[in-house]
Write an enzyme that holds these catalytic residues in place. Structure first.
Site, PDB file in Angstrom:
ATOM      1  N   GLU A 250     -14.718  -9.020 -11.278  1.00  0.00           N
ATOM      2  CA  GLU A 250     -15.450  -8.902 -10.477  1.00  0.00           C
ATOM      3  C   GLU A 250     -15.488  -7.667  -9.867  1.00  0.00           C
ATOM      4  O   GLU A 250     -13.972  -7.864  -9.097  1.00  0.00           O
ATOM      5  CB  GLU A 250     -15.642 -10.621  -9.892  1.00  0.00           C
ATOM      6  CG  GLU A 250     -16.921 -10.029  -8.830  1.00  0.00           C
ATOM      7  CD  GLU A 250     -16.485 -11.423  -8.027  1.00  0.00           C
ATOM      8  OE1 GLU A 250     -16.739 -12.971  -7.834  1.00  0.00           O
ATOM      9  OE2 GLU A 250     -16.857 -11.181  -6.433  1.00  0.00           O
TER      10      GLU A 250
ATOM     11  N   ARG B 229     -17.979  -3.371  -2.045  1.00  0.00           N
ATOM     12  CA  ARG B 229     -17.811  -3.422  -0.514  1.00  0.00           C
ATOM     13  C   ARG B 229     -16.948  -1.956  -0.434  1.00  0.00           C
ATOM     14  O   ARG B 229     -16.315  -1.771   0.899  1.00  0.00           O
ATOM     15  CB  ARG B 229     -16.685  -4.386   0.292  1.00  0.00           C
ATOM     16  CG  ARG B 229     -17.343  -5.863  -0.350  1.00  0.00           C
ATOM     17  CD  ARG B 229     -16.228  -6.803   0.207  1.00  0.00           C
ATOM     18  NE  ARG B 229     -17.220  -7.581  -0.479  1.00  0.00           N
ATOM     19  CZ  ARG B 229     -15.836  -8.817  -0.390  1.00  0.00           C
ATOM     20  NH1 ARG B 229     -14.908  -9.106   0.326  1.00  0.00           N
ATOM     21  NH2 ARG B 229     -15.814 -10.312  -1.270  1.00  0.00           N
TER      22      ARG B 229
ATOM     23  N   LYS C 135     -21.297 -20.154  -7.643  1.00  0.00           N
ATOM     24  CA  LYS C 135     -20.560 -20.168  -7.242  1.00  0.00           C
ATOM     25  C   LYS C 135     -19.981 -21.032  -5.476  1.00  0.00           C
ATOM     26  O   LYS C 135     -20.696 -21.225  -5.527  1.00  0.00           O
ATOM     27  CB  LYS C 135     -20.197 -18.638  -6.372  1.00  0.00           C
ATOM     28  CG  LYS C 135     -18.925 -18.032  -5.919  1.00  0.00           C
ATOM     29  CD  LYS C 135     -19.227 -16.846  -5.456  1.00  0.00           C
ATOM     30  CE  LYS C 135     -18.080 -16.049  -4.422  1.00  0.00           C
ATOM     31  NZ  LYS C 135     -17.603 -15.158  -3.781  1.00  0.00           N
TER      32      LYS C 135
HETATM   33  C1  3PG Z   1     -13.667 -12.317  -0.949  1.00  0.00           C
HETATM   34  O1  3PG Z   1     -14.212 -12.895  -0.447  1.00  0.00           O
HETATM   35  O2  3PG Z   1     -13.456 -11.918  -1.498  1.00  0.00           O
HETATM   36  C2  3PG Z   1     -13.027 -13.271  -2.393  1.00  0.00           C
HETATM   37  O3  3PG Z   1     -14.134 -14.764  -2.327  1.00  0.00           O
HETATM   38  C3  3PG Z   1     -12.302 -13.484  -2.845  1.00  0.00           C
HETATM   39  O4  3PG Z   1     -11.657 -14.126  -1.971  1.00  0.00           O
HETATM   40  P1  3PG Z   1      -9.926 -13.883  -1.595  1.00  0.00           P
HETATM   41  O5  3PG Z   1      -9.103 -12.896  -1.278  1.00  0.00           O
HETATM   42  O6  3PG Z   1      -9.545 -15.178  -0.839  1.00  0.00           O
HETATM   43  O7  3PG Z   1      -9.538 -14.537  -2.777  1.00  0.00           O
END
Ligand code: 3PG
Length: 216
Positions: A50, A54, A137
């Site tokens: 994934e 961003r 999710k």
């Molecule tokens: C995010 O918000 O980037 C994802 O949910 C991953 O979260 P994490 O960095 O806490 O694994």
């Protein structure tokens, strides 16, 4: 891609969630790292990637990773119809969003992009279920109540399968995966920022294979 129904989208997201215990959540700052990063994770046994929308190069990173043999690349942090259009054009084969809106869901269905939409409460999960989304999710997992919360939804809402994400690591992933309504977890711990920056692909492959070993 042609239009997709919620049932087809759920079927596909379930198949994706069943491929590995962890979906790495990736923040790619430097496009030149995308191919090696994706290959290290696939080599380590985590084929589903994934890439969060961003960073400036996120779409290009998706395009690069879409060509990695054995990899299945999705776009994360989908918020708008434009994100959906861009993600599909880049080669994403599934989408992930922190929440769910009618406009986003509609855009994904029109674009034929299976969406793993986010829910944080029983009502949000039920709203998605009403639309036909049986795979969701759970975000932000730890902050929203963690594994005990998610397990509590399994009895009243057994028809929903979750991929919890947010604050998950090797330390707590097993607790989530032990819940009957969880198929896989998402997390960035398998691709730490520093390891990517240092091009430490061996470390990332090790983190991936270790997760597969411990969590499968
Ligand atoms: C995010 O918000 O980037 C994802 O949910 C991953 O979260 P994490 O960095 O806490 O694994």
């Amino acid at each position: 891609m042609s239009k997709i129904t919620p049932i087809e989208a759920s079927k596909r997201t379930l198949e994706i969630c069943e491929l590995a215990p962890v979906i790495p959540v990736l923040v790619v700052d430097d496009l030149s790292t995308a191919r090696d990063l994706g290959m290290a994770l696939v080599r380590g046994g985590l084929p589903v990637l994934e890439v969060t929308l961003r960073t400036e190069c996120a779409l290009d990173a998706i395009a690069v990773m879409a060509n990695i043999e054995g990899g299945i690349v999705g776009a994360g942090t989908l918020i708008t119809p434009q994100d959906v259009e861009n993600a599909v054009a880049a080669g994403a084969t599934f989408g992930v969003s922190p929440g769910a809106t009618d406009i986003l869901i509609e855009a994904c269905e029109q674009a034929g992009l299976p969406l793993l939409a986010g829910a944080t409460s029983a009502s949000e999960a039920m709203t998605l279920l009403e639309r036909g989304y049986t795979v969701q999710k759970f975000f932000p997992a730890e902050a929203a109540g963690g594994a005990p919360f998610l397990r509590s939804l399994a009895s009243p809402l057994p028809q929903i399968t979750f991929c919890p994400t947010g604050g998950i690591s090797l330390n707590n992933a097993s607790e989530y995966l032990a819940s009957p309504n969880v198929k896989c977890v998402g997390g960035s711990w398998v691709a730490p920022k520093n390891a990517i920056k240092n091009c430490d692909w061996e470390k990332i492959e090790r983190l991936a294979s270790n997760s597969v070993m411990v969590l499968s």
